[in-house]
Design an enzyme around this catalytic site. Structure first.
Site, PDB file in Angstrom:
ATOM      1  N   VAL A  64       3.706  -4.417   5.407  1.00  0.00           N
ATOM      2  CA  VAL A  64       4.263  -4.126   4.084  1.00  0.00           C
ATOM      3  C   VAL A  64       3.186  -4.200   3.008  1.00  0.00           C
ATOM      4  CG1 VAL A  64       5.902  -4.893   2.317  1.00  0.00           C
ATOM      5  CG2 VAL A  64       6.555  -4.942   4.727  1.00  0.00           C
ATOM      6  N   GLU A  65       2.185  -5.050   3.207  1.00  0.00           N
ATOM      7  CA  GLU A  65       1.177  -5.264   2.165  1.00  0.00           C
ATOM      8  C   GLU A  65       0.015  -4.280   2.273  1.00  0.00           C
ATOM      9  OE1 GLU A  65       0.499  -9.472   1.168  1.00  0.00           O
ATOM     10  OE2 GLU A  65       2.149  -9.947   2.516  1.00  0.00           O
ATOM     11  N   MET A  66      -1.047  -4.617   3.000  1.00  0.00           N
ATOM     12  CA  MET A  66      -2.210  -3.725   3.048  1.00  0.00           C
ATOM     13  C   MET A  66      -2.201  -2.815   4.281  1.00  0.00           C
ATOM     14  SD  MET A  66      -4.789  -6.573   1.437  1.00  0.00           S
ATOM     15  CE  MET A  66      -6.224  -5.583   1.042  1.00  0.00           C
ATOM     16  N   ALA A  80       0.810  -1.223   0.000  1.00  0.00           N
ATOM     17  CA  ALA A  80       0.000   0.000   0.000  1.00  0.00           C
ATOM     18  C   ALA A  80       0.843   1.273   0.000  1.00  0.00           C
ATOM     19  CB  ALA A  80      -0.929  -0.009   1.209  1.00  0.00           C
ATOM     20  N   ASN A  95      -0.709  -7.207   7.275  1.00  0.00           N
ATOM     21  CA  ASN A  95       0.736  -7.178   7.053  1.00  0.00           C
ATOM     22  C   ASN A  95       1.189  -5.732   6.823  1.00  0.00           C
ATOM     23  OD1 ASN A  95       3.274  -7.194   5.396  1.00  0.00           O
ATOM     24  ND2 ASN A  95       3.077  -9.400   5.665  1.00  0.00           N
TER      25      ASN A  95
END
Length: 328
Positions: free
Chosen positions: A140-142, A98, A138
């Site tokens: 790093v992700e969402m 994101a 997460n």
């Protein structure tokens, strides 16, 4: 008189023609091997017998929902694109989250994922539902800070409370993180991709060409089926990356989950279904072409140096494993 002469002649031509329409003994033998070693993809995924249309519909909406990321830029589909001819990946070495930071592993395809024996490269999630819970939280992700914040967004939305109530009619409090993950998993259980190779296994001897059949023979001869067997051609075991010849990577794979020394550099064997559509390859996404991936796997896993001709044959076969609706 002419009629008496020509009738047997025409009948013999018909019999010859019909005989030529059937598969050769070699093709028949190959179909038997394909059925025994691989097997056709099932029509339904495990667990789908309890999935209602309301649950699947909610799951699909959530799969594409960018509100599930902190800055509302990212959905499940961002890294696992299933729109149009998307093969359940983003075709990047590693995926940006994101806020732009990339993860450290290649995003595996979501297509047919519910048939896998575990989820993620390191198997840290047992099933689709457990997998769906991870990326949303997460960092790093969402990057959502908590389940509570996720549920707050969903409850404040004009549509979601009613959609959850329809999907989970027996729940007093249907908007839960558990139910969110369950709905996404239900949608993902619909992502089954039958291929021409399945048609071949199921009896259509013309479904794959002579060159593709030769490719399957080369695939077997090279020993690829020692890891890539079963109806996913993988997705059913762990193997050490660099089983015969070392593959240089800093990623310790399964060891990060189990902390057992013997699990270092072990990863889930990827399914080869749709492999022609899901590059770049390997857990680190560092191999750009399918040809290179085949060569590297033969060398690192089997200790073989494939010729260009052998590589081309195997790659030709792998093209038969693509979803018929996602190929041009």
């Amino acid at each position: 008189m002419l009629k008496q002469i020509f009738t047997p002649f025409l009948l013999s031509l018909l019999f010859v023609s019909l005989a030529n329409c059937g598969p050769s003994p070699e093709t028949k033998d190959l179909q038997v091997k394909a059925k025994q070693i691989i097997g056709a993809l099932p029509a339904k995924m495990p667990g789908s017998e309890n999935d209602t249309s309301e649950l699947i519909s909610l799951g699909k909406k959530l799969y594409f929902e960018k509100k599930l990321s902190l800055n509302e830029t990212q959905s499940c589909n961002s890294c696992h694109n299933v729109e149009g001819k998307g093969a359940g990946v983003d075709n990047l070495p590693t995926s940006p989250g994101a806020f732009g930071k990339n993860g450290d592993r290649n995003s595996p395809t979501v297509l047919n994922a519910g048939f896998h024996f575990v989820q993620f490269w390191d198997g840290r999630a047992a099933d689709l539902k457990a997998q769906a819970k991870g990326p949303i939280l997460n960092p790093v992700e969402m990057a959502m800070p908590s389940e509570k914040e996720v549920l707050k967004r969903l409850n404040e939305d004009a549509q979601y409370p009613a959609l959850f109530a329809k999907a989970y009619p027996n729940d007093k409090t249907p908007v839960t993180y558990e139910n969110l993950a369950g709905a996404i998993a239900a949608f993902e259980r619909t992502l089954i991709t039958p291929s021409r190779f399945d048609d071949f296994i199921n009896g259509d001897h013309k479904a794959i060409s002579k060159a593709e059949q030769d490719g399957f023979k080369a695939f077997i001869s090279a020993g690829c089926t020692s890891c890539h067997s079963g109806n996913l051609l993988g997705g059913n075991s762990y193997r050490k990356m660099g089983q015969v010849n070392e593959y240089k990577t800093n990623d310790l794979g399964l060891y990060n989950v189990t902390k057992k020394a013997e699990d270092k550099f072990f990863f889930k064997v990827p399914s080869l279904r749709n492999i022609a559509l899901t590059g770049p390859y390997l857990h680190d996404g560092q191999v750009k072409t399918l040809e290179d991936a085949v060569k590297k796997m033969a060398y690192h896993q089997l200790g073989m140096n494939l010729s260009e001709e052998e590589t081309k044959k195997i790659v030709t076969f792998l093209g038969t494993l693509s979803d018929k609706t996602r190929t041009n």
